[in-house]
Scaffold this motif. Structure first.
Motif, PDB file in Angstrom:
ATOM      1  N   ALA A 245     -86.698  -1.090-101.965  1.00 34.67           N
ATOM      2  CA  ALA A 245     -86.535   0.351-101.751  1.00 34.67           C
ATOM      3  C   ALA A 245     -86.824   1.125-103.028  1.00 34.67           C
ATOM      4  CB  ALA A 245     -85.121   0.648-101.259  1.00 34.67           C
TER       5      ALA A 245
ATOM      6  N   ARG B 151     -90.519   1.408-103.414  1.00 33.73           N
ATOM      7  CA  ARG B 151     -91.084   2.408-102.508  1.00 33.73           C
ATOM      8  C   ARG B 151     -90.690   3.822-102.895  1.00 33.73           C
ATOM      9  NH1 ARG B 151     -88.764  -0.888 -98.511  1.00 33.73           N
ATOM     10  NH2 ARG B 151     -87.259   0.769 -98.148  1.00 33.73           N
TER      11      ARG B 151
ATOM     12  N   ASP C  57     -87.706   5.154-102.104  1.00 29.98           N
ATOM     13  CA  ASP C  57     -86.883   5.665-101.010  1.00 29.98           C
ATOM     14  C   ASP C  57     -85.421   5.771-101.483  1.00 29.98           C
ATOM     15  OD1 ASP C  57     -85.750   6.366 -98.639  1.00 29.98           O
ATOM     16  OD2 ASP C  57     -86.425   4.595 -97.522  1.00 29.98           O
ATOM     17  N   ARG C  58     -85.007   6.975-101.848  1.00 34.87           N
ATOM     18  CA  ARG C  58     -83.677   7.159-102.421  1.00 34.87           C
ATOM     19  C   ARG C  58     -82.552   6.936-101.420  1.00 34.87           C
ATOM     20  NH1 ARG C  58     -84.033  11.927-106.868  1.00 34.87           N
ATOM     21  NH2 ARG C  58     -85.825  11.075-107.935  1.00 34.87           N
TER      22      ARG C  58
ATOM     23  N   ALA D 122     -82.530   4.821 -98.897  1.00 35.92           N
ATOM     24  CA  ALA D 122     -82.372   3.373 -98.715  1.00 35.92           C
ATOM     25  C   ALA D 122     -81.726   2.746 -99.939  1.00 35.92           C
ATOM     26  CB  ALA D 122     -83.722   2.727 -98.435  1.00 35.92           C
TER      27      ALA D 122
END
Length: 106
Positions: free
Chosen positions: A42, A45, A47-48, A50
């Motif tokens: 995560a 990626r 994605d904060r 997640a």
């Protein structure tokens, strides 16, 4: 009884006490490492949302491991205290006199 046989008996006792608790600890450690892997993915990626969820789940798994270890130590303490109280050869054991030198009344 030699020191080696006493040590082996103690190791068998410790192993028999901790064996039922080791499986949940291993599962929780596996879950913790899985969550850390998902956290790294995560983070890669970006994605904060997640990241925060995976951190929360990893902390829950870590708390479970700590609780299982504390429970194992508590059970071991109870078993050792019971054995010491029953063995008259150990200090504080069953053979200690009530008014002896190791804690007599004044």
């Amino acid at each position: 009884m030699t020191v080696r046989t006493v040590h082996q008996a103690a190791a068998r006792t410790l192993h028999s006490v901790l064996r039922p608790l080791l499986l949940p600890v291993q599962f929780a450690l596996l879950l913790f490492t899985f969550r850390l892997g998902r956290l790294r993915a995560a983070r890669a990626r970006g994605d904060r949302g997640a990241i925060s969820i995976e951190l929360a789940l990893a902390i829950i798994a870590l708390v479970f491991v700590a609780g299982a270890v504390a429970t194992a130590l508590y059970l071991l303490k109870d078993k050792v205290v019971t054995k010491v109280q029953q063995d008259p050869n150990l200090p504080g054991g069953g053979g200690a006199a009530a008014g002896g030198a190791a804690g007599g009344s004044k």
